[in-house]
Enzyme design. Structure first.
Site, mmCIF file in Angstrom:
data_model
loop_
_atom_site.group_PDB
_atom_site.id
_atom_site.type_symbol
_atom_site.label_atom_id
_atom_site.label_comp_id
_atom_site.label_asym_id
_atom_site.label_seq_id
_atom_site.Cartn_x
_atom_site.Cartn_y
_atom_site.Cartn_z
ATOM 1 N N GLY A 243 0.786 -1.225 0.000
ATOM 2 C CA GLY A 243 0.000 0.000 0.000
ATOM 3 C C GLY A 243 0.817 1.272 0.000
ATOM 4 O O GLY A 243 2.032 1.257 -0.212
ATOM 5 N N GLU A 285 -2.416 -5.323 -0.846
ATOM 6 C CA GLU A 285 -1.802 -5.858 0.379
ATOM 7 C C GLU A 285 -1.134 -4.771 1.203
ATOM 8 O O GLU A 285 0.078 -4.824 1.418
ATOM 9 C CB GLU A 285 -0.723 -6.880 0.005
ATOM 10 C CG GLU A 285 -1.151 -7.975 -0.923
ATOM 11 C CD GLU A 285 0.023 -8.778 -1.457
ATOM 12 O OE1 GLU A 285 -0.175 -9.951 -1.803
ATOM 13 O OE2 GLU A 285 1.144 -8.228 -1.538
ATOM 14 N N PRO A 286 -1.879 -3.772 1.684
ATOM 15 C CA PRO A 286 -1.217 -2.741 2.477
ATOM 16 C C PRO A 286 -0.806 -3.272 3.852
ATOM 17 O O PRO A 286 -1.527 -4.048 4.463
ATOM 18 C CB PRO A 286 -2.301 -1.660 2.621
ATOM 19 C CG PRO A 286 -3.597 -2.387 2.467
ATOM 20 C CD PRO A 286 -3.326 -3.558 1.555
ATOM 21 N N GLY A 287 0.351 -2.857 4.290
ATOM 22 C CA GLY A 287 0.801 -3.154 5.647
ATOM 23 C C GLY A 287 0.961 -1.847 6.403
ATOM 24 O O GLY A 287 0.186 -1.492 7.286
ATOM 25 N N CYS A 354 24.984 -1.023 22.168
ATOM 26 C CA CYS A 354 26.418 -0.755 22.044
ATOM 27 C C CYS A 354 26.816 -0.522 20.582
ATOM 28 O O CYS A 354 27.622 -1.266 20.037
ATOM 29 C CB CYS A 354 27.156 -1.947 22.632
ATOM 30 S SG CYS A 354 28.916 -1.802 22.586
#
Ligand SMILES: *Cc1c(COP(=O)(O)O)cnc(C)c1O
Length: 432
Positions: A243, A285-287, A354
């Site tokens: 997306g 397929e948006p994430g 670190c």
């Protein structure tokens, strides 16, 4: 700073929904991810409605890798979302969240035999990324006495305006099958005894803030769809992949909307499928768009140091949010307990890891920061916790979900014992 509607400032404190983030930090401890479930649902509805109002056969598959907490998959599944899964683990998560196998697509360029067997066992459609994988899947399906439903992932060979590490649709990317090799791949699939080609898939990249690349990819995909129809593939879906990006710089980034996306992409899609004489489902397929702005990462200031640069040393680093280190990403930060105080001094927000690169935010103008302050890192719902590690033997944080008046843990804080619990002593060391 512009804030999305679920974030606000009251009595000098930053709120998510109706919840004071400073109070949540004190109640649950830090570092802490806090996620607003209603914001995710709103983002999903907006994305889906934008497409479905122009083409009812549109379907949104949430890209589970953006944030794999099962509570979020459940919330989205309850609204009818499917999922793009990238591993056996994500597949099992989506099923345990109540999603139906038919609403999942198993993506990925490197699937193991057990990945393929699991997809076959559950009848989940596989987005195949190579001919080698196709034949392995065919054999797995044959052994199980089943037929595997497949799409191929097309590499549209487009230049994508985003960070090179997340531009997945360029010609040299490890993903997908070159556009000109796609027809032979489908012919080979048709010739397989236990494989049925039902779709076609692409994903050009992530954090894209322009609409044009999505339009170009759609043009390629409908051209491919027409060619596939010509060789006898009955396409049930065309999947346009991930997306829109989100405005991490709240005041300056462009903010393309799902409506703009739909208005640009759907007509190209419709013209293409009409020309091909087919009416497949349109999958996306948006994430990031669904979850990124729903979460804040709360981190406590351990100490402040003034010098060539001023540092606010906090208790979350790239172990919990790797995006700034890995992609040079920008996240807005707010001192959650001094949210209405005037900015006075420039600080870099430095984590406890670190490594010199462990800077969550560089050179930010903030109110005077002191030990004990709570810093909120915004827009951390996508690729935040899901990319967290235990580096430096640091247990991963808790995650809290809020919903209206309600709030609850959706993941408990790890302990050092959790980190070491999978370590075992080799036999020759046991005598000593
Ligand atoms: C990562 C990914 C997505 C989601 O991308 P966003 O930019 O987060 O929307 C969708 N599909 C595939 C295949 C992916 O790898």
């Amino acid at each position: 700073m512009n804030l999305p509607p679920h974030l606000s400032v009251q009595d000098g404190h930053l709120l998510i929904g109706r919840h004071d983030l400073v109070a949540l930090a004190h109640e649950y401890g830090t570092p802490l991810y806090v996620t607003d479930e209603e914001r995710i649902c709103d983002n999903y509805q907006r994305y889906r409605n934008a497409l479905a109002s122009l083409y009812p056969k549109s379907k949104v598959l949430y890209a589970a890798k953006a944030n794999g907490n099962v509570s979020l998959l459940r919330a989205l599944g309850n609204l009818g979302a499917g999922a793009d899964v990238f591993s056996s683990g994500e597949l099992e998560l989506a099923l345990s969240a109540g999603m139906r196998p038919g609403d999942l697509l198993f993506n990925g360029s490197s699937k193991s035999p057990s990945d393929l067997n699991l997809a076959v066992a559950h009848g989940v459609t596989v987005s195949v990324d190579s001919l080698d994988e196709l034949h392995q899947l065919d054999a797995a399906a044959k052994a199980a006495g089943k037929n595997a439903r497949v799409s191929f992932r097309v590499n549209p060979a487009l230049h994508i305006p985003t960070h090179p590490k997340i531009a997945t649709g360029v010609a040299s990317s490890k993903f997908g099958i070159a556009h000109e090799k796609i027809l032979p791949a489908y012919r080979e699939a048709i010739a397989c005894s236990n494989v049925v080609p039902v779709g076609v898939h692409c994903h050009i990249g992530s954090q894209i803030l322009e609409i044009e690349p999505f339009v170009k990819a759609t043009e390629v995909m409908v051209r491919v769809a027409k060619e596939l129809t010509g060789i006898g593939v009955a396409l049930e879906f065309v999947d346009l992949g991930g997306g829109l990006g989100i405005p991490y710089h709240h005041d300056t980034d462009p903010r393309p909307t799902p409506e703009e996306y739909a208005r640009a992409v759907v007509p190209v899609f419709l013209e293409g499928i009409t020309d091909a004489g087919i009416s497949p489902e349109l999958w996306v397929e948006p994430g990031r768009y669904l979850v990124a702005d729903s979460s804040v990462l709360l981190t406590r200031v351990n100490s402040v140091k003034f010098g060539h640069k001023n540092f606010a040393n906090v208790d979350a680093g790239f172990n919990l949010l790797i995006r700034p280190t890995m992609y040079n990403s920008y996240h807005e930060v707010i001192v959650a307990n001094k949210a209405s105080s005037p900015a006075e001094e420039t600080y870099s927000i430095a984590g406890p890891i670190c490594e010199t690169g462990d800077i969550l935010a560089a050179d930010r103008l903030l109110p005077a920061v002191e030990a004990g302050d709570i810093i909120a890192v915004l827009d951390t719902g996508a690729y935040g916790f899901s990319m967290a590690s235990q580096y430096n033997c640091r247990p991963r944080s808790a995650e809290v979900l809020v919903h209206g008046e309600d709030k609850a843990l959706m993941r408990i804080r790890e302990t050092t014992k959790d980190v070491t619990s999978t370590m075992v002593t080799p036999p020759w060391q046991q005598q000593r």
